[in-house]
Design a protein around this motif. Structure first.
Motif, PDB file in Angstrom:
ATOM      1  N   VAL A 103       0.875  -1.184   0.000  1.00 49.37           N
ATOM      2  CA  VAL A 103       0.000   0.000   0.000  1.00 49.37           C
ATOM      3  C   VAL A 103       0.902   1.221   0.000  1.00 49.37           C
ATOM      4  O   VAL A 103       1.518   1.557   1.014  1.00 49.37           O
ATOM      5  N   HIS A 104       0.993   1.869  -1.172  1.00 52.90           N
ATOM      6  CA  HIS A 104       1.875   3.028  -1.318  1.00 52.90           C
ATOM      7  C   HIS A 104       1.326   3.910  -2.433  1.00 52.90           C
ATOM      8  O   HIS A 104       0.961   3.403  -3.505  1.00 52.90           O
ATOM      9  N   PRO A 105       1.237   5.241  -2.220  1.00 51.09           N
ATOM     10  CA  PRO A 105       0.705   6.131  -3.260  1.00 51.09           C
ATOM     11  C   PRO A 105       1.501   6.023  -4.561  1.00 51.09           C
ATOM     12  O   PRO A 105       2.737   6.050  -4.544  1.00 51.09           O
ATOM     13  N   GLU A 106       0.787   5.912  -5.671  1.00 47.62           N
ATOM     14  CA  GLU A 106       1.451   5.697  -6.967  1.00 47.62           C
ATOM     15  C   GLU A 106       2.352   6.861  -7.341  1.00 47.62           C
ATOM     16  O   GLU A 106       3.420   6.682  -7.900  1.00 47.62           O
ATOM     17  N   ARG A 107       1.926   8.097  -7.016  1.00 48.66           N
ATOM     18  CA  ARG A 107       2.693   9.281  -7.407  1.00 48.66           C
ATOM     19  C   ARG A 107       3.453   9.873  -6.226  1.00 48.66           C
ATOM     20  O   ARG A 107       3.730  11.068  -6.191  1.00 48.66           O
ATOM     21  N   SER A 108       3.784   9.069  -5.279  1.00 49.30           N
ATOM     22  CA  SER A 108       4.486   9.550  -4.093  1.00 49.30           C
ATOM     23  C   SER A 108       5.894  10.026  -4.430  1.00 49.30           C
ATOM     24  O   SER A 108       6.581   9.437  -5.257  1.00 49.30           O
ATOM     25  N   SER A 109       6.311  11.096  -3.754  1.00 51.26           N
ATOM     26  CA  SER A 109       7.685  11.580  -3.910  1.00 51.26           C
ATOM     27  C   SER A 109       8.667  10.753  -3.096  1.00 51.26           C
ATOM     28  O   SER A 109       9.871  10.972  -3.169  1.00 51.26           O
ATOM     29  N   GLU A 110       8.153   9.810  -2.311  1.00 52.68           N
ATOM     30  CA  GLU A 110       8.997   8.964  -1.462  1.00 52.68           C
ATOM     31  C   GLU A 110       9.031   7.520  -1.960  1.00 52.68           C
ATOM     32  O   GLU A 110       9.129   6.583  -1.170  1.00 52.68           O
ATOM     33  N   SER A 111       8.935   7.336  -3.254  1.00 54.37           N
ATOM     34  CA  SER A 111       8.949   5.979  -3.815  1.00 54.37           C
ATOM     35  C   SER A 111      10.377   5.443  -3.873  1.00 54.37           C
ATOM     36  O   SER A 111      11.326   6.199  -4.102  1.00 54.37           O
ATOM     37  N   PRO A 112      10.556   4.129  -3.679  1.00 60.69           N
ATOM     38  CA  PRO A 112      11.900   3.542  -3.654  1.00 60.69           C
ATOM     39  C   PRO A 112      12.410   3.203  -5.048  1.00 60.69           C
ATOM     40  O   PRO A 112      11.643   3.139  -6.022  1.00 60.69           O
ATOM     41  N   ASP A 113      13.706   2.944  -5.149  1.00 59.86           N
ATOM     42  CA  ASP A 113      14.286   2.435  -6.388  1.00 59.86           C
ATOM     43  C   ASP A 113      13.991   0.939  -6.538  1.00 59.86           C
ATOM     44  O   ASP A 113      13.749   0.457  -7.638  1.00 59.86           O
ATOM     45  N   MET A 114      14.029   0.216  -5.404  1.00 57.41           N
ATOM     46  CA  MET A 114      13.861  -1.234  -5.412  1.00 57.41           C
ATOM     47  C   MET A 114      12.850  -1.637  -4.335  1.00 57.41           C
ATOM     48  O   MET A 114      12.687  -0.933  -3.345  1.00 57.41           O
ATOM     49  N   ILE A 115      12.173  -2.776  -4.534  1.00 51.96           N
ATOM     50  CA  ILE A 115      11.283  -3.308  -3.506  1.00 51.96           C
ATOM     51  C   ILE A 115      11.621  -4.771  -3.255  1.00 51.96           C
ATOM     52  O   ILE A 115      12.283  -5.420  -4.068  1.00 51.96           O
ATOM     53  N   ILE A 116      11.146  -5.284  -2.110  1.00 58.52           N
ATOM     54  CA  ILE A 116      11.402  -6.667  -1.731  1.00 58.52           C
ATOM     55  C   ILE A 116      10.105  -7.273  -1.207  1.00 58.52           C
ATOM     56  O   ILE A 116       9.349  -6.621  -0.494  1.00 58.52           O
ATOM     57  N   ASP A 117       9.843  -8.510  -1.579  1.00 65.62           N
ATOM     58  CA  ASP A 117       8.643  -9.197  -1.122  1.00 65.62           C
ATOM     59  C   ASP A 117       8.705  -9.383   0.396  1.00 65.62           C
ATOM     60  O   ASP A 117       9.758  -9.684   0.954  1.00 65.62           O
ATOM     61  N   TYR A 118       7.553  -9.187   1.049  1.00 68.16           N
ATOM     62  CA  TYR A 118       7.522  -9.236   2.510  1.00 68.16           C
ATOM     63  C   TYR A 118       7.983 -10.585   3.056  1.00 68.16           C
ATOM     64  O   TYR A 118       8.519 -10.672   4.170  1.00 68.16           O
ATOM     65  N   ARG A 119       7.815 -11.657   2.282  1.00 66.02           N
ATOM     66  CA  ARG A 119       8.216 -12.995   2.759  1.00 66.02           C
ATOM     67  C   ARG A 119       9.729 -13.181   2.759  1.00 66.02           C
ATOM     68  O   ARG A 119      10.257 -14.071   3.430  1.00 66.02           O
ATOM     69  N   ASP A 120      10.431 -12.351   1.989  1.00 66.57           N
ATOM     70  CA  ASP A 120      11.888 -12.464   1.915  1.00 66.57           C
ATOM     71  C   ASP A 120      12.601 -11.389   2.732  1.00 66.57           C
ATOM     72  O   ASP A 120      13.826 -11.318   2.724  1.00 66.57           O
ATOM     73  N   SER A 121      11.835 -10.549   3.406  1.00 66.38           N
ATOM     74  CA  SER A 121      12.418  -9.378   4.050  1.00 66.38           C
ATOM     75  C   SER A 121      12.745  -9.626   5.518  1.00 66.38           C
ATOM     76  O   SER A 121      12.635 -10.750   6.025  1.00 66.38           O
ATOM     77  N   ILE A 122      13.158  -8.552   6.198  1.00 65.65           N
ATOM     78  CA  ILE A 122      13.552  -8.615   7.606  1.00 65.65           C
ATOM     79  C   ILE A 122      12.867  -7.493   8.378  1.00 65.65           C
ATOM     80  O   ILE A 122      12.430  -6.495   7.813  1.00 65.65           O
ATOM     81  N   VAL A 123      12.807  -7.660   9.692  1.00 61.50           N
ATOM     82  CA  VAL A 123      12.228  -6.660  10.588  1.00 61.50           C
ATOM     83  C   VAL A 123      13.366  -5.927  11.293  1.00 61.50           C
ATOM     84  O   VAL A 123      14.341  -6.559  11.740  1.00 61.50           O
ATOM     85  N   VAL A 124      13.259  -4.595  11.376  1.00 63.79           N
ATOM     86  CA  VAL A 124      14.265  -3.798  12.070  1.00 63.79           C
ATOM     87  C   VAL A 124      13.592  -2.957  13.140  1.00 63.79           C
ATOM     88  O   VAL A 124      12.426  -2.581  13.007  1.00 63.79           O
ATOM     89  N   GLU A 125      14.343  -2.667  14.161  1.00 61.73           N
ATOM     90  CA  GLU A 125      13.855  -1.795  15.232  1.00 61.73           C
ATOM     91  C   GLU A 125      14.326  -0.379  14.939  1.00 61.73           C
ATOM     92  O   GLU A 125      15.509  -0.151  14.645  1.00 61.73           O
ATOM     93  N   VAL A 126      13.408   0.574  15.036  1.00 60.15           N
ATOM     94  CA  VAL A 126      13.692   1.964  14.658  1.00 60.15           C
ATOM     95  C   VAL A 126      13.377   2.891  15.824  1.00 60.15           C
ATOM     96  O   VAL A 126      12.341   2.742  16.486  1.00 60.15           O
ATOM     97  N   LYS A 127      14.259   3.854  16.059  1.00 62.60           N
ATOM     98  CA  LYS A 127      14.025   4.887  17.062  1.00 62.60           C
ATOM     99  C   LYS A 127      13.484   6.137  16.362  1.00 62.60           C
ATOM    100  O   LYS A 127      13.870   6.433  15.236  1.00 62.60           O
ATOM    101  N   ALA A 128      12.626   6.881  17.038  1.00 65.23           N
ATOM    102  CA  ALA A 128      12.063   8.081  16.431  1.00 65.23           C
ATOM    103  C   ALA A 128      11.556   9.010  17.523  1.00 65.23           C
ATOM    104  O   ALA A 128      11.444   8.630  18.691  1.00 65.23           O
TER     105      ALA A 128
END
Length: 958
Positions: free
Chosen positions: A525-550
């Motif tokens: 779920v990502h806006p098609e015309r978003s200015s924050e679109s990535p160069d590459m994507i990865i399928d959620y089943r092959d990805s990893i979880v990271v802990e983020v501070k904010a």
């Protein structure tokens, strides 16, 4: 006679050698040979030193990669749609072309393109000539035409290899692996020390030209600027690093300009210098006799024969007793103090002192800070509003730092500085004896989020061609589907991880694929015309979880969640978690509704963990379930519209109760209730348990959310039919009453839109107070981007302010902030102009048939009318005697010089009244072009009319 300097190409060869060599010592040996040869053959090493250390050179080219790309596209004559132009503009992206090895390094990409096109094969330009050209590029900053000429010259006189290093010098990053300290150490053992106390490369090169010369111990000197000591940006996890004998100082961090004040009692002389050695003496006063400036005001506070103070210059409002934003400092410095009655102007500059480094001819930099503070308090007397001591307290534990930072955040201060009382003052140093702590980068005080990596961007420099920035997402539980989950984008991270941790990300590199916004996978779920679109994507089943501070959660429409994180930083990998365990959309919504801040209880002495967060979420869901069960016992006529058959599409309004009193012409009460239900909300038939009351067509009139004095506006509503219920709710002052349009707009945006004045029928005092932090009195958000439609709505909300009140407001602004110039946008604020439309309008105020000449005259006057009003002027049209009572206020009459007869008639109209200035429309045009009001006598109607007008004016004055 010695030559001026070597070829720039030889210097580039040196830089290439330094860049390719490993080890600092090997680099130093090579640079030492170069400097030795230079000293033997040439006179001044300053040109080479400026090129070796572009990061501290005073040139500020204001050119980044995007502007340099356009400059080279133009200079090389590249087609805008050509492959080479694309490579320059998209230099960060990995390329499948012949430039693939250069991706991520703009200078390398430019080198490859220039090399394939350049006709320059032999180096001819010297180091000295190159420095002169760079100075010209710096001087042409803002002048695109001149800069274009210089780059075209460079393309025809420098080789491709030379351009590689020219670009790095302009970008102030040579990438040779040598620090400022290393270069200084090679040039002379005392170079770094001398630069720290002079901030002058020219002095360093002149005084230390002889490598065997010794200048004694370099120390600070009166009336000579030095580089101030700086603080580290970090959190002191171990207070022992900043403690002396178990204690430390905590000072308020002020949003001002770092400054050093030099003073000598015998001569009464002052000198003021900025952090970068800029001389500000003209602004803040050169002697004790300049009573209208800061130096004269603080002369009575000084009891030593001479000293140098370190502190901050800030703008100060004496009426409110507050420091003003940094951007007002220069205008405050221009305001003069009253000499005789010693009153303060409405706002002015003051000096906040926190250290003394020189006193009565003795340098104090080798003395511990606690002793320097004793001297400071002995030789200075605080005079509030002119010379203040920086607020300081002592602390002994990390909790003292936390509490001090919490107080600074509450008081909207920039942060705090923790200092070691036993530390000496080290000019130019940045070490652990002074530590700056801001809310923006204190990790221990923020909650962490477990997020899934779904995309990535390629980095630059050392990270070139590597995935180094990562797009993160939360599990979208708005549509629960265990077999086909969805993930909504939430934030980017690009900092916080080490080189080794970045290599850990590379382990999933093979799973990344190019991102195509038009062929987005169903799980993302990502806006098609978003200015924050990535160069590459990865399928959620092959990805990893990271802990983020904010720091907090904020609204952001260019992410799939509609939210993002402020100041996100990587914390660690969560190998113990899968995509099923990451944060959910509802977690984000709940946190945002509770204020958006990810904080923890200080007394707990530990951050709130993700498990704590999820347990809290379960408790909240249990409470909601109990409430829903209790609500199911209501009788049918209390429930309202039958919702048993309604399909729930989203969880947009989940957890929100609405009381719909009435609809409007767009949607009826029943239709609104169905919409609420379809998007996860609940509607009730009583205001008691409702968060929002919705009222539409039964409300006639409007309520201003905030008036121009920021006071609560009176309620002005005309009721009919259901007005009794609304009136009772308004009188209770307990419920926000909104228009149906807010519900429909939220559904359209799939986001909870802030309730701004355009949606408000009535708002409680608490809601108004909260809104005042984010919108102005007319509904314009301080943070959201303004669209054309939003601007129209804001203009509709703006009251027409009386002309006199408006003028007084603008004049007050001018006195405070623009004492030597016109207020931007209000050039004609004191102009009340009468425009001569009389010759083309009949007595019935109706247009008559016009000739081509009259039509042109009309167009000129219409344009003049628009230009005057656009810059704050007030205009009138001559329509017989209707406006005769206003003639006494007219300051200017704008006429067409061809219509002399009517000019004479207009002059007669002012008989017995103050005579205005008669000008042509050219006066308005030239004033705008020069951004200043010009002499009206130069724009009187043409020569044959001017004597006649003056003669008539003389007769009228008799």
């Amino acid at each position: 006679m010695q030559q001026e300097s070597p070829l720039f190409a030889d210097f580039c060869t040196l830089l290439q050698t330094l860049s390719s060599q490993r080890g600092t010592e090997e680099k130093k040996k090579r640079l030492r040979r170069f400097i030795h040869t230079w000293r033997a053959r040439y006179d001044d090493f300053l040109p080479a030193m400026r090129l070796l250390l572009p990061q501290i050179d005073k040139n500020r080219y204001r050119l980044k990669e995007s502007k340099l790309a356009k400059a080279y596209i133009d200079s090389l004559g590249l087609g805008r749609d050509s492959e080479d132009a694309y490579e320059l503009l998209k230099w960060k992206l990995p390329s499948s072309s012949k430039y693939s090895k250069s991706s991520g390094d703009f200078s390398a990409v430019a080198f490859e393109i220039i090399r394939s096109r350049s006709t320059v094969t032999e180096a001819t330009r010297t180091v000295h000539q190159t420095v002169e050209m760079l100075d010209e590029i710096n001087a042409a900053s803002g002048n695109e035409k001149r800069q274009s000429e210089l780059f075209k010259f460079a393309v025809t006189h420098y080789t491709a290899e030379e351009h590689r290093w020219l670009i790095r010098m302009i970008l102030k990053d040579l990438k040779i692996g040598m620090s400022e300290s290393s270069v200084f150490d090679v040039y002379h053992p005392q170079a770094k020390e001398l630069y720290s106390v002079t901030s002058d490369l020219k002095k360093v090169c002149e005084k230390l030209q002889d490598p065997f010369a010794r200048i004694g111990k370099s120390t600070i000197q009166l009336f000579h600027p030095f580089k101030p000591q700086l603080g580290m940006k970090q959190v002191p996890k171990n207070v022992k690093t900043v403690a002396h004998q178990g204690r430390f100082y905590i000072e308020e961090k002020v949003d001002g300009e770092r400054a050093q004040m030099h003073y000598e009692k015998q001569s009464g002389k002052f000198k003021w210098f900025s952090r970068k050695a800029t001389d500000y003496t003209d602004l803040y006063g050169s002697s004790t006799d300049t009573l209208d400036k800061l130096s004269g005001q603080i002369a009575g506070c000084l009891s030593a024969d001479s000293f140098i103070l370190d502190g901050e210059l800030v703008a100060y409002d004496p009426q409110l007793d507050v420091f003003l934003p940094f951007g007002t400092l220069k205008s405050s410095a221009l305001r003069k103090f009253h000499v005789y009655n010693r009153e303060y102007p409405s706002h002015h500059s003051i000096v906040l002192v926190f250290d003394i480094v020189y006193c009565n001819g003795v340098s104090l930099i080798d003395h511990p800070m606690e002793q320097r503070i004793e001297v400071l308090q002995a030789v200075l007397t605080e005079r509030r509003g002119c010379l203040n001591f920086i607020p300081r307290r002592e602390g002994t534990t990390f909790e003292h730092i936390v509490r001090a930072l919490d107080e600074a955040t509450t008081n909207r201060q920039e942060g705090i500085v923790v200092k070691n009382p036993g530390s000496v003052y080290e000019p130019g140093a940045r070490n652990h004896s002074w530590v700056k702590v801001k809310p923006d980068y204190i990790d221990e005080l923020r909650d962490n989020c477990d997020l899934l990596v779904v995309g990535a961007d390629f980095g630059t420099g050392k990270r070139g061609s590597k995935l180094s920035q990562f797009l993160l997402a939360v599990r979208d539980d708005r549509e629960e589907d265990g077999d086909n989950p969805k993930f909504a984008t939430f934030a980017w991270i690009g900092t916080g991880y080490t080189v080794n941790e970045l290599d850990e990300f590379a382990k999933i590199k093979q799973h990344f694929k190019p991102y195509n916004p038009k062929a987005q996978p169903s799980w993302l779920v990502h806006p098609e015309r978003s200015s924050e679109s990535p160069d590459m994507i990865i399928d959620y089943r092959d990805s990893i979880v990271v802990e983020v501070k904010a720091a907090e959660i904020i609204y952001a429409n260019f992410y799939g969640t509609g939210y993002t994180l402020r100041f996100p930083r990587f914390a660690r990998f969560r190998t113990d978690k899968s995509w099923k365990d990451c944060m959910t959309y509802q977690d984000v919504v709940n946190t945002k509704r509770e204020g958006g801040h990810l904080k923890f209880n200080i007394s707990s002495k530990r951050p709130l963990t993700q498990d704590d967060f999820l347990n809290y979420k379960k408790k909240r869901l249990a409470i909601k379930t109990i409430k829903r069960k209790a609500g199911s016992s209501l009788i049918p006529n209390q429930i309202g519209t039958d919702s048993s058959y309604i399909t729930i599409y989203t969880n947009l309004f989940e957890g929100i109760n609405f009381y719909v009193v009435s609809g409007d012409e767009t949607s009826s009460k029943g239709e609104l209730e169905k919409t609420i239900k379809a998007h996860g909300g609940t509607y009730v038939q009583s205001a008691k348990n409702a968060k929002y009351v919705v009222a539409g067509s039964n409300i006639n009139g409007n309520i201003f959310l905030i008036d121009h004095q920021r006071q609560t506006a009176d309620v002005q509503i005309t009721f009919n039919n259901t007005g009794v219920r609304i009136n009772a709710l308004v009188q209770s002052q307990e419920h926000d009453i909104i228009l149906p349009k807010w519900i429909l707009d939220c559904v359209k945006a799939q986001d909870i839109i802030p309730v701004t004045p355009k949606y408000a029928v009535f708002l409680t005092s608490a809601t108004k107070e909260k809104l005042r932090e984010s919108i102005d009195p007319w509904g314009d958000s301080y943070t959201d981007q303004l669209t054309e439609q939003a601007m129209r709505e804001v203009f509709d909300n703006i009251d027409i302010i009386e002309n006199d009140a408006s003028s007084r407001l603008v004049e007050d602004i001018q006195r405070k902030y623009f004492p030597r110039a016109e207020v931007p946008g209000f050039l004609f604020q004191r102009v009340r102009a009468l425009l001569d439309f009389s010759s083309i309008i009949n007595t019935n105020n109706e247009p008559i048939t016009k000739s081509m000449t009259e039509a042109a005259r009309n167009d000129r006057l219409e344009l003049a009318d628009l230009r005057l009003r656009s810059q704050g002027g007030i205009t009138f049209r001559y329509l017989g005697d209707d406006n005769s009572k206003l003639l006494s206020d007219i300051t200017h009459v704008v006429v067409d010089e061809a219509n002399i007869r009517n000019i004479i008639n207009l002059t007669h109209a002012f008989q017995g009244l103050p005579q205005p200035r008669f000008v042509t429309s050219n006066w308005i045009t030239d004033c705008l072009e020069n951004k200043s009001l010009l002499d009206e006598r130069l724009y009187e109607p043409r020569a044959q009319a001017a004597p006649m007008l003056r003669k008539i004016s003389q007769l009228l004055s008799l």
